[in-house]
Design an enzyme around this catalytic site. Structure first.
Site, PDB file in Angstrom:
ATOM      1  N   ASP A   1      46.679  33.399  42.152  1.00 12.84           N
ATOM      2  CA  ASP A   1      48.063  33.584  42.555  1.00 12.84           C
ATOM      3  C   ASP A   1      48.066  34.278  43.911  1.00 12.84           C
ATOM      4  OD1 ASP A   1      50.895  33.739  42.335  1.00 12.84           O
ATOM      5  OD2 ASP A   1      50.705  35.802  41.633  1.00 12.84           O
TER       6      ASP A   1
ATOM      7  N   THR B   1      51.253  36.322  45.466  1.00  6.97           N
ATOM      8  CA  THR B   1      52.013  37.571  45.500  1.00  6.97           C
ATOM      9  C   THR B   1      51.505  38.541  44.447  1.00  6.97           C
ATOM     10  OG1 THR B   1      53.954  36.319  46.208  1.00  6.97           O
ATOM     11  CG2 THR B   1      54.320  38.554  45.418  1.00  6.97           C
TER      12      THR B   1
ATOM     13  N   LYS C   1      50.747  25.255  37.228  1.00  6.14           N
ATOM     14  CA  LYS C   1      49.488  25.935  37.518  1.00  6.14           C
ATOM     15  C   LYS C   1      48.472  25.649  36.408  1.00  6.14           C
ATOM     16  CE  LYS C   1      51.489  29.892  40.021  1.00  6.14           C
ATOM     17  NZ  LYS C   1      51.567  31.364  40.065  1.00  6.14           N
TER      18      LYS C   1
ATOM     19  N   ASN D   1      54.082  34.876  34.837  1.00  7.76           N
ATOM     20  CA  ASN D   1      54.065  33.463  35.199  1.00  7.76           C
ATOM     21  C   ASN D   1      52.655  32.948  35.464  1.00  7.76           C
ATOM     22  OD1 ASN D   1      53.842  35.040  37.493  1.00  7.76           O
ATOM     23  ND2 ASN D   1      54.810  33.537  38.811  1.00  7.76           N
ATOM     24  N   ASP D   2      51.672  33.833  35.477  1.00  6.13           N
ATOM     25  CA  ASP D   2      50.276  33.418  35.645  1.00  6.13           C
ATOM     26  C   ASP D   2      49.536  33.320  34.323  1.00  6.13           C
ATOM     27  OD1 ASP D   2      50.521  33.513  38.488  1.00  6.13           O
ATOM     28  OD2 ASP D   2      50.315  35.689  38.396  1.00  6.13           O
TER      29      ASP D   2
END
Length: 996
Positions: free
Chosen positions: A383, A385, A680, A704-705
């Site tokens: 990722d 950020t 992803k 979200n990862d």
């Protein structure tokens, strides 16, 4: 009760309907035939087991392993039929392996339960029975009215009912979900925004109808309320049905490449075992074809044996030989591997180089099963950020009315000037500061002076001008010099990449303010207000309608100036990416940011080189257009970078997966922007399931990862500012991206070398162990007579040869850690599972057979016919011969491991020489006492007699030297004529040490 049992056993899936009807405060209709829908409770579960399903589920997973299942069958065979060895010889090691593995996996899952309990046990306030009551997060039900205070996280996906503001708005941060630190505004409908007291909420009668899986009117679980005293919402999605939890993939046990190789080798050894058992059974009946061997005078058959079925007797003999040779399958290999992984994982947490002093965070191991996989990574998916960057927006410079201002020593001054205010004038300037994202300027002057942050306020020095924080602006009390009134805030989003506000002057004129302005008449504002309210309360296509309204407002702007902000890269990100590249690891950046921002960060962090040709697959609108562009790119991918966006990715993966993956794999660096969380995970899954099946690693810091972290072979969470979801659902967690280099290049290298040698050595020493037993059958007419005593059979792998390899697998270092970090190319020496290749496996196996032949026939030649070896003229017996073979074997396999050891510690010396000494001491003790609980005393005084013979000592020395000398010669030959990069580094390190 039945449902509760099913839930505890993990067989009761959550509600899967695409629609749901939620009755606020669970006020169900009292008429008709209403049947309440079943929804998941609000527990977050990252663990694998429960107290109820641990035993059956863990046993099922353990017996999926070939060796465990095989030894279970052997144990049952020993119990059911008469075999040459006792069931204890198989049952005890099996029980030991299962127990140790279960304890280790149970402990790791207990840590996950502990982390889950912290989240599920967090205190929350809900409206029940006419009052505000405190309960735990896990007790929230769909339909409950939940009150969230300032700086608290939302415990479930909520539809906002009201807040402490009259207009019912609230501001939240979703950093723990998507890494975005800017504030997001949520609006309640007018009918519920007035319900602020408990009595009003209790009297509220409302129904929420949701027609999609996740309704974007919801405030997502784990978002944080800011700026306001409280917000009230109704729980619509809870627990594992919340948006955050749906990003997680179903938990499945990850298995490393080493473990897969182990299973393959075990199948090969199982084939060897079956071949030996079949061959022995056939040869037994061929030998017994002669009457003198079928029923010799000293071993007459019983009537039952004479009348038994030939087929059943053949099967019985085959099973007996299977039991006799079963130790060729090393069951203790698994328990040693489990102990090595569990104990070895502590070194990661103890490594001070992986400790982040500023945040007081050390590296964390959530799953020790994948330690060696850290040494096999071929692709890193990261990722941006919060992973590559600090996720802290810092104001750097700005332009006002055509004049550029920059920051100098903490001060902002006009370009080319050093004084704060050269002409002493007081500028008519006010700054609206969003401390989390951007700066917004209003000015009719070109002079700007320095500002310093003091808590939540900003003070302009010299002029005593107050700067208002964004939280103060949104409380509705903000006025610019008591002249401007805040009417609307148009929130920041990644598409527009801006934020603006609508203010009212004392004269009634209106305008939007970003870094530009636009004037509205009162009539125009009425239309603007109507558009905004309609978009914000829309039930369908809300995002699209908001974008239309924002676009309508933010046009025909008059430019006032520009601001420059920086999201600083984390320390040593560029050096880390370069080290990974030199190690042969390709880095892919997967981010939700837009194209320009993502490319800029990739260039600044070294992911893309400045001289690299950047290829693009962007804004593709059709399958044909996407395929044509991919074919053009396919011819220009060597040593190039590729940028692809989410929309184009969806097209590429839908019809052209193979072509797209070929383009990506041939590029030296890939950047995927505008990516959704599940996209992803899909990219990771496609690459790891490609024909090459490369080992993948995913690293991120936000919820979200989580999907890609769980999808990759190895998942790493960053302990950043975005919550703990990524950390809790990862295999490993580190505080900063820079620690990834040492984690892979040093720890990964060590773990792989250690466990690869451990696996090969175990197969080698078990071939040495059981092959003499097979050879012995040729000399005892395949009578299934054992060569070794049953105690030796049981203790060979558990006691006599276990500790040296365990200590080796914990401390071995081929080269110094500093060398591994300074020379990342050494990582390539172990890539592609090099030390567990079939060629290496074949070498260790053949070496085991060669040594076994030397053990057996060397002892046999010494004890040939008519050879007297004892002082009284007597010959050695059967058990003495077996003990001699066993003694030579224990010494040889222990010294073989000593030859493989490069890094000697006091513990290596202790267990190496201590194991040999323990074998001698135990044998003297075991053979020197009459044991009342043993039926036979075959070994009584045998070992003493063996050691009393000088010929026996001579044989031991000669046989050991004969086995190990060729191996020493081979090592010297290859080190000098065909050294590997690692061996060259060893020599260089030794030379440097001598010079010092």
């Amino acid at each position: 009760m039945l449902r509760w049992i099913r839930q505890q056993l993990g067989f009761d899936p959550p509600h899967q309907s695409e629609t749901r009807t939620v009755y606020v405060a669970n006020r169900f209709p009292q008429h008709g035939h209403y049947i309440p829908q079943r929804f998941a409770d609000n527990r977050i579960i990252s663990s694998k087991y429960t107290i109820w399903n641990f035993v059956p589920k863990n046993l099922f997973e353990q017996f999926r392993r070939i060796a465990n299942f095989y030894f279970l069958i052997i144990f049952l065979v020993q119990v059911i039929i008469h075999t040459p060895t006792s069931p204890v010889t198989s049952g005890l090691p099996l029980f030991f392996v299962i127990t140790v593995t279960a304890i280790k996996q149970g402990y790791e899952d207990w840590l996950r339960h502990k982390a889950d309990n912290e989240v599920n046990g967090a205190p929350v306030f809900v409206v029940r029975s006419g009052s505000l009551v405190q309960t735990r997060s896990k007790n929230i039900r769909v339909g409950d009215i939940v009150r969230v205070a300032k700086d608290e996280t939302f415990p479930a996906d909520l539809v906002l009912l009201s807040s402490d503001r009259a207009d019912g708005t609230c501001h939240i941060t979703t950093a723990s979900l998507d890494g975005e630190t800017n504030l997001k505004t949520h609006y309640s409908v007018a009918e519920t925004s007035v319900c602020q007291s408990v009595s009003q909420l209790e009297a509220l009668q409302a129904v929420v109808e949701s027609s999609v899986k996740i309704n974007y009117l919801c405030i997502e679980q784990a978002a944080c309320l800011t700026s306001y005293c409280f917000a009230v919402g109704v729980a619509v999605y809870t627990g594992m049905e919340s948006k955050m939890a749906l990003n997680y993939k179903c938990k499945s046990q990850k298995r490393s490449a080493v473990e897969k190789s182990m299973n393959t080798f075990l199948l090969i050894y199982l084939g060897i075992l079956l071949s030996e058992a079949v061959l022995s059974t056939i040869l037994k009946y061929a030998w017994q074809a002669e009457d003198k061997w079928d029923e010799p005078f000293y071993n007459q058959k019983t009537d039952q044996e004479r009348n038994s079925s030939p087929i059943l007797k053949f099967i019985s003999d085959f099973l007996a030989f299977l039991v006799l040779y079963n130790f060729i399958i090393p069951i203790s290999l698994y328990v040693t591997v489990e102990m090595q992984k569990f104990l070895g994982s502590f070194f990661i947490g103890w490594d001070l180089d992986l400790y982040h002093e500023e945040s007081d965070q050390k590296a964390q191991v959530n799953t020790s099963d994948l330690n060696e996989e850290l040494g096999q990574v071929e692709y890193v998916f990261t990722d941006k950020t919060g992973t590559l960057t600090e996720n802290e927006m810092q104001f750097r410079e700005c332009s006002i009315s055509g004049t550029k201002y920059r920051e100098v020593n903490g001060k902002l001054v006009p370009e080319g000037m050093t004084d704060d205010s050269p002409d002493g004038s007081t500028p008519h300037l006010v700054i609206l500061l969003d401390a989390l994202h951007d700066c917004f300027l209003l000015s009719d002057t070109k002079y700007f002076h320095c500002c310093h942050k003091e808590d939540t306020q900003i003070v302009l020095k010299q002029f005593n001008l107050r700067m208002f924080s964004y939280s103060e602006i949104n409380k509705g009390v903000f006025k610019l010099f008591c002249r401007y009134k805040l009417l609307h805030v148009l929130e920041f989003d990644a598409d527009r990449r801006r934020m603006s506000v609508i203010l009212q002057t004392p004269s009634g004129r209106l305008r939007t303010l970003v870094v530009a302005c636009r004037h509205f008449s009162p009539e125009e504002y009425i239309d603007v207000d109507r558009r905004l309210n309609a978009a914000r309360t829309a039930l369908q296509q809300r995002e699209e309608r908001l974008q239309e309204a924002f676009s309508y407002i933010e046009r025909d702007l008059q430019l006032l100036g520009a601001t420059g902000v920086e999201d600083k890269l984390q320390d040593k990100v560029q050096e880390t990416i370069e080290a990974l590249r030199l190690a042969g690891i390709k880095v892919w950046v997967l981010t939700g940011d837009k194209h320009e921002t993502a490319v800029s960060v990739s260039l600044s962090c070294g992911h893309f080189h400045r001289t690299m040709n950047i290829l693009e697959l962007l804004q593709q609108r059709s399958d044909n257009e996407c395929a044509e562009q991919l074919r053009r790119l396919e011819d220009h991918v060597i040593q190039h970078g590729l940028v692809v966006d989410g929309a184009s990715l969806s097209l590429a993966l839908r019809e052209h997966e193979k072509l797209f993956m070929e383009v990506c794999k041939n590029c030296s660096a890939v950047l995927c922007c505008r990516m959704a969380p599940l996209q992803k995970a899909k990219v990771v899954r496609l690459l790891k399931t490609s024909p090459e099946k490369p080992i993948t690693l995913a690293i991120g810091d936000g919820a979200n990862d989580v999907s890609m972290i769980q999808e990759a072979h190895v998942g790493i969470g960053i302990m950043g500012k975005e919550g703990r979801q990524a950390v809790r659902n990862s295999d490993y967690a580190i505080a900063r991206f820079k620690f990834l280099a040492k984690l892979l290049l040093v720890h990964g290298h060590f773990y792989y070398i250690r466990i690869a040698t451990l696996v090969q050595y175990f197969f080698y020493k078990n071939v040495c162990f059981i092959t003499p037993q097979f050879l012995y059958q040729f000399f005892c007419l395949f009578s299934q007579q054992t060569l070794y005593d049953s105690v030796y059979l049981t203790l060979y792998n558990i006691c006599f040869t276990s500790l040296p390899i365990l200590v080796y697998s914990l401390f071995e270092q081929l080269v110094h850690p500093h060398v591994l970090q300074s020379k990342p190319g050494l990582y390539r020496d172990i890539s592609k599972n090099a030390m567990l290749s079939f060629r290496t496996f074949l070498y260790w196996t053949l070496l085991g057979f060669c040594h076994a032949f030397v053990f057996f026939f060397g002892s046999y030649i010494l004890m040939g016919e008519d050879t007297t070896l004892m002082g009284n003229g007597q010959m050695f017996g059967n058990w003495t011969f077996g003990t001699l073979v066993f003694t030579v074997m224990v010494i040889t396999v222990t010294l073989k491991l000593a030859l493989e050891t490069h890094f000697w510690t006091w513990m290596n010396h202790f267990v190496t020489w201590g194991s040999i000494a323990f074998y001698f001491i135990f044998s003297l003790f075991y053979g020197g006492i009459i044991w009342p609980f043993l039926h036979t005393q075959d070994m009584y005084f045998v070992f003493v007699q063996l050691l009393s013979s000088g010929s026996a000592w001579f044989a031991i020395i000669i046989i050991v030297i004969t086995c190990l000398f060729p191996d020493v010669v081979k090592k010297v030959f290859y080190r000098h004529l065909h050294p590997t990069s690692t061996q060259k580094s060893q020599v260089k390190r030794a030379q440097d040490t001598e010079e010092l």
